[in-house]
Write a protein that holds these residues in place. Structure first.
Motif, PDB file in Angstrom:
ATOM      1  N   CYS A 119       0.803  -1.233   0.000  1.00  0.00           N
ATOM      2  CA  CYS A 119       0.000   0.000   0.000  1.00  0.00           C
ATOM      3  C   CYS A 119       0.838   1.286   0.000  1.00  0.00           C
ATOM      4  CB  CYS A 119      -0.948  -0.005   1.193  1.00  0.00           C
ATOM      5  SG  CYS A 119      -0.131   0.192   2.782  1.00  0.00           S
ATOM      6  N   SER A 120       2.162   1.168   0.021  1.00  0.00           N
ATOM      7  CA  SER A 120       3.108   2.293  -0.057  1.00  0.00           C
ATOM      8  C   SER A 120       3.191   3.150   1.199  1.00  0.00           C
ATOM      9  CB  SER A 120       2.795   3.191  -1.257  1.00  0.00           C
ATOM     10  OG  SER A 120       2.842   2.433  -2.437  1.00  0.00           O
ATOM     11  N   GLU A 121       2.532   2.768   2.270  1.00  0.00           N
ATOM     12  CA  GLU A 121       2.651   3.509   3.530  1.00  0.00           C
ATOM     13  C   GLU A 121       3.966   3.137   4.221  1.00  0.00           C
ATOM     14  OE1 GLU A 121       0.581   5.861   4.876  1.00  0.00           O
ATOM     15  OE2 GLU A 121      -0.465   5.745   2.949  1.00  0.00           O
ATOM     16  N   GLU A 122       4.420   3.992   5.112  1.00  0.00           N
ATOM     17  CA  GLU A 122       5.662   3.710   5.833  1.00  0.00           C
ATOM     18  C   GLU A 122       5.438   2.583   6.843  1.00  0.00           C
ATOM     19  OE1 GLU A 122       8.978   5.882   8.642  1.00  0.00           O
ATOM     20  OE2 GLU A 122       7.653   7.110   7.418  1.00  0.00           O
ATOM     21  N   MET A 123       6.388   1.662   6.884  1.00  0.00           N
ATOM     22  CA  MET A 123       6.299   0.544   7.831  1.00  0.00           C
ATOM     23  C   MET A 123       7.017   0.933   9.118  1.00  0.00           C
ATOM     24  SD  MET A 123       6.825  -2.709   5.329  1.00  0.00           S
ATOM     25  CE  MET A 123       5.907  -3.873   6.333  1.00  0.00           C
TER      26      MET A 123
ATOM     27  N   ILE B 238      11.681  -7.262  12.476  1.00  0.00           N
ATOM     28  CA  ILE B 238      10.308  -7.319  11.989  1.00  0.00           C
ATOM     29  C   ILE B 238       9.765  -5.902  11.795  1.00  0.00           C
ATOM     30  CG2 ILE B 238       7.970  -8.157  12.443  1.00  0.00           C
ATOM     31  CD1 ILE B 238       9.283 -10.206  14.364  1.00  0.00           C
ATOM     32  N   TYR B 239       9.178  -5.674  10.607  1.00  0.00           N
ATOM     33  CA  TYR B 239       8.529  -4.406  10.288  1.00  0.00           C
ATOM     34  C   TYR B 239       7.069  -4.692   9.960  1.00  0.00           C
ATOM     35  CZ  TYR B 239      13.096  -2.160   9.908  1.00  0.00           C
ATOM     36  OH  TYR B 239      14.340  -1.655  10.171  1.00  0.00           O
ATOM     37  N   ALA B 240       6.175  -3.764  10.337  1.00  0.00           N
ATOM     38  CA  ALA B 240       4.743  -3.936  10.076  1.00  0.00           C
ATOM     39  C   ALA B 240       4.170  -2.656   9.477  1.00  0.00           C
ATOM     40  CB  ALA B 240       4.004  -4.270  11.361  1.00  0.00           C
ATOM     41  N   CYS B 241       3.243  -2.849   8.548  1.00  0.00           N
ATOM     42  CA  CYS B 241       2.521  -1.718   7.970  1.00  0.00           C
ATOM     43  C   CYS B 241       1.294  -1.455   8.843  1.00  0.00           C
ATOM     44  CB  CYS B 241       2.097  -2.028   6.533  1.00  0.00           C
ATOM     45  SG  CYS B 241       1.155  -0.675   5.794  1.00  0.00           S
ATOM     46  N   LYS B 242       1.163  -0.232   9.337  1.00  0.00           N
ATOM     47  CA  LYS B 242       0.023   0.074  10.211  1.00  0.00           C
ATOM     48  C   LYS B 242      -1.277   0.247   9.428  1.00  0.00           C
ATOM     49  CE  LYS B 242       2.310   4.462  10.583  1.00  0.00           C
ATOM     50  NZ  LYS B 242       2.922   5.426  11.410  1.00  0.00           N
ATOM     51  N   THR B 243      -1.178   0.375   8.098  1.00  0.00           N
ATOM     52  CA  THR B 243      -2.375   0.539   7.277  1.00  0.00           C
ATOM     53  C   THR B 243      -2.979  -0.795   6.847  1.00  0.00           C
ATOM     54  OG1 THR B 243      -1.511   2.630   6.445  1.00  0.00           O
ATOM     55  CG2 THR B 243      -3.299   1.633   5.200  1.00  0.00           C
TER      56      THR B 243
ATOM     57  N   GLY C 298      -1.400  -4.025   7.440  1.00  0.00           N
ATOM     58  CA  GLY C 298      -1.041  -5.151   8.295  1.00  0.00           C
ATOM     59  C   GLY C 298       0.045  -6.070   7.750  1.00  0.00           C
ATOM     60  N   LYS C 299       0.626  -5.751   6.594  1.00  0.00           N
ATOM     61  CA  LYS C 299       1.679  -6.574   6.009  1.00  0.00           C
ATOM     62  C   LYS C 299       2.897  -6.601   6.928  1.00  0.00           C
ATOM     63  CE  LYS C 299       4.691  -6.844   1.920  1.00  0.00           C
ATOM     64  NZ  LYS C 299       4.853  -8.251   1.994  1.00  0.00           N
ATOM     65  N   LEU C 300       3.500  -7.788   7.090  1.00  0.00           N
ATOM     66  CA  LEU C 300       4.724  -7.935   7.875  1.00  0.00           C
ATOM     67  C   LEU C 300       5.892  -8.222   6.943  1.00  0.00           C
ATOM     68  CD1 LEU C 300       3.545 -10.225  10.807  1.00  0.00           C
ATOM     69  CD2 LEU C 300       3.944  -7.769  10.875  1.00  0.00           C
ATOM     70  N   GLU C 301       7.064  -7.678   7.268  1.00  0.00           N
ATOM     71  CA  GLU C 301       8.294  -7.968   6.533  1.00  0.00           C
ATOM     72  C   GLU C 301       9.343  -8.406   7.539  1.00  0.00           C
ATOM     73  OE1 GLU C 301       9.548  -7.066   3.191  1.00  0.00           O
ATOM     74  OE2 GLU C 301       7.912  -5.865   2.391  1.00  0.00           O
TER      75      GLU C 301
END
Length: 94
Positions: free
Chosen positions: A9-13, A45-50, A52-55
């Motif tokens: 979604c291109s939001e900051e993680m 671990i990084y997560a997108c707050k928009t 919910g994707k995890l990297e």
């Protein structure tokens, strides 16, 4: 910590933390012996707050092992395997 944009979604993680992921699996005959022998892999671990994707990124070795490429739009370097630039969202394969 890195500034990473979500590839979905291109939001900051945001950085969640560092954890150890257990390798191996429990078997029918040897039980947890495979887990003990295999050990664990430490990841950031990084997560997108928009969305919910995890990297997950390997600790320490991630930046050293993966080759980098330079984005033709913003000029920043990032890992070669990203389908789009994590900084400016330039899509390599349209």
């Amino acid at each position: 910590m890195k500034n990473i944009s979500c590839l979905r979604c291109s939001e900051e993680m945001r950085y969640i933390g560092r954890e150890k992921l257990q390798l191996g699996q429990t078997g029918w005959i040897l039980g947890d012996l495979s887990n003990l022998i295999s050990g664990a892999m430490e990841v950031d671990i990084y997560a997108c707050k928009t969305c919910g994707k995890l990297e997950f990124f390997m600790v320490d070795t991630f930046e050293e092992e993966l080759p980098q490429k330079e984005c033709p739009k913003c000029g920043k370097k990032h890992d070669f395997d990203y389908p789009k630039c994590p900084f400016c969202n330039y899509e390599y394969y349209k």
